[in-house]
Design an enzyme around this catalytic site. Structure first.
Site, short mmCIF file in Angstrom:
data_model
loop_
_atom_site.label_atom_id
_atom_site.label_comp_id
_atom_site.label_asym_id
_atom_site.label_seq_id
_atom_site.Cartn_x
_atom_site.Cartn_y
_atom_site.Cartn_z
N ASN A 107 17.96 62.70 1.88
CA ASN A 107 17.75 63.94 1.13
C ASN A 107 18.46 65.15 1.73
O ASN A 107 18.78 66.09 1.02
CB ASN A 107 16.23 64.19 1.07
CG ASN A 107 15.87 65.60 0.67
OD1 ASN A 107 15.80 65.93 -0.51
ND2 ASN A 107 15.64 66.46 1.67
N TYR A 177 40.93 75.55 2.03
CA TYR A 177 39.51 75.22 1.94
C TYR A 177 38.84 76.00 0.82
O TYR A 177 39.00 77.22 0.71
CB TYR A 177 38.81 75.54 3.27
CG TYR A 177 37.32 75.25 3.24
CD1 TYR A 177 36.86 73.93 3.28
CD2 TYR A 177 36.38 76.27 3.16
CE1 TYR A 177 35.50 73.66 3.24
CE2 TYR A 177 35.02 76.01 3.13
CZ TYR A 177 34.58 74.70 3.16
OH TYR A 177 33.23 74.42 3.12
#
Length: 316
Positions: A107, A177
């Site tokens: 998770n 990026y």
């Protein structure tokens, strides 16, 4: 077709399911979706191993769950998914302390971080969201093999629509990026990892599921500036005029459903959203899983890259 949907909660999807005697391992369990998943599973009788980076925060989460469910069976394990050394140490402790894992829920995650790197030099989002969970799952595999339910749930996101995996430059060494392209790549990797697990281990009765929890306001967005939030919401609303936030119990419901639903028995390697298996769809801006995220040849390529990067070898 599942009887549950967008607004279903964890307690609703787990109603009538007895998890007594089952062990559930949840990463990122100290807050948000991970804490709610842990609470809901413990409420159904599961022994829950809550993993996270910060012991103090884990202790707070445990206290909150115990206050609501005094008989909850909870353990904690500290692990930093941005460090292979931390993962090796944590999983070694887990193999010593616990007999089995019936359900593994990967998770934890980071979203839209600045251009950062993990302790091992991986770009932060791909390194934490994918490589960290790839290594963790591999090191926990002996416990998963000894489990009974044998389900692995990997939290992905509709964010996988933002980008496929760039196998030529996964760590942005040559390309500029972009935090959202990076996030999308890492979430696509979560789905491809699910496909790779299913391809290899369905024969052992181990099945894997990728999950899109929905739009939830948690601390996952802690790296986002107000400008980034505004730009993301504009992007979402232009594609999805009916967009609505989910509560945390609604957001964690699909993870709980994928981990336990009887109708998924023997069927893995799929992407789930709103408590149902989503269709492969390369056109819809709001629903479904992109074909590149369930492509078996891409899954094989990512698996080889991940084994090489992490040094973790799964059973052959």
């Amino acid at each position: 077709m599942s009887e549950f949907g967008f607004s279903s909660t964890t307690d609703e999807v787990l109603a009538g399911i007895d998890l007594s005697g089952r062990t559930v391992f949840v990463t990122g369990a100290n807050s948000g979706l991970g804490q709610e998943t842990s609470r809901a599973m413990a409420a159904r009788g599961a022994h829950v191993i809550m993993a996270g980076r910060d012991q103090a925060k884990l202790d707070e989460a445990v206290a909150a769950i115990i206050a609501e469910h005094p008989k909850a069976q909870l353990d904690t394990l500290t692990v930093d998914l941005g460090s292979l050394e931390s993962i090796r140490a944590a999983t070694s402790r887990a193999r010593q302390r616990f007999a089995k894992i019936d359900i593994l829920i990967n998770n934890a995650g980071v979203m839209a971080t600045p251009f950062l790197h993990t302790a091992d030099g991986f770009e932060m989002q791909l390194g934490t969201n994918h490589f960290g969970h790839f290594a963790l799952t591999g090191e926990l595999f002996p416990l998963i093999e000894r489990g009974h339910l044998k389900r692995i749930v990997n939290l992905s996101s509709r964010g996988h629509h933002f980008s496929a995996v760039d196998f030529d430059d996964p760590h942005f060494e040559r390309r500029a990026y972009d935090p959202w392209i990076s996030y999308g790549q890492s979430k696509t990797a979560n789905v491809l990892f699910t496909v790779g697990l299913e391809e290899r281990f369905a024969v052992l009765g181990i099945h894997a599921y990728a999950v899109h929890p929905g739009g939830i306001q948690t601390n996952l967005g802690r790296h986002m500036t107000p400008e980034m939030t505004e730009a993301l919401m504009a992007r979402i609303s232009s594609a999805d005029t009916g967009f609505a936030w989910k509560t945390i119990p609604q957001g964690a419901a699909t993870s709980c459903w994928a981990a336990t639903a009887p109708e998924l028995e023997g069927k893995g390697g799929v992407y789930c959203e709103d408590c149902h298996v989503a269709a492969v769809d390369d056109e819809s801006p709001t629903d479904g899983v992109r074909s590149y995220a369930v492509n078996t040849s891409y899954a094989e390529r990512l698996w080889a890259m991940s084994e090489d990067a992490t040094g973790v070898q799964y059973p052959s």
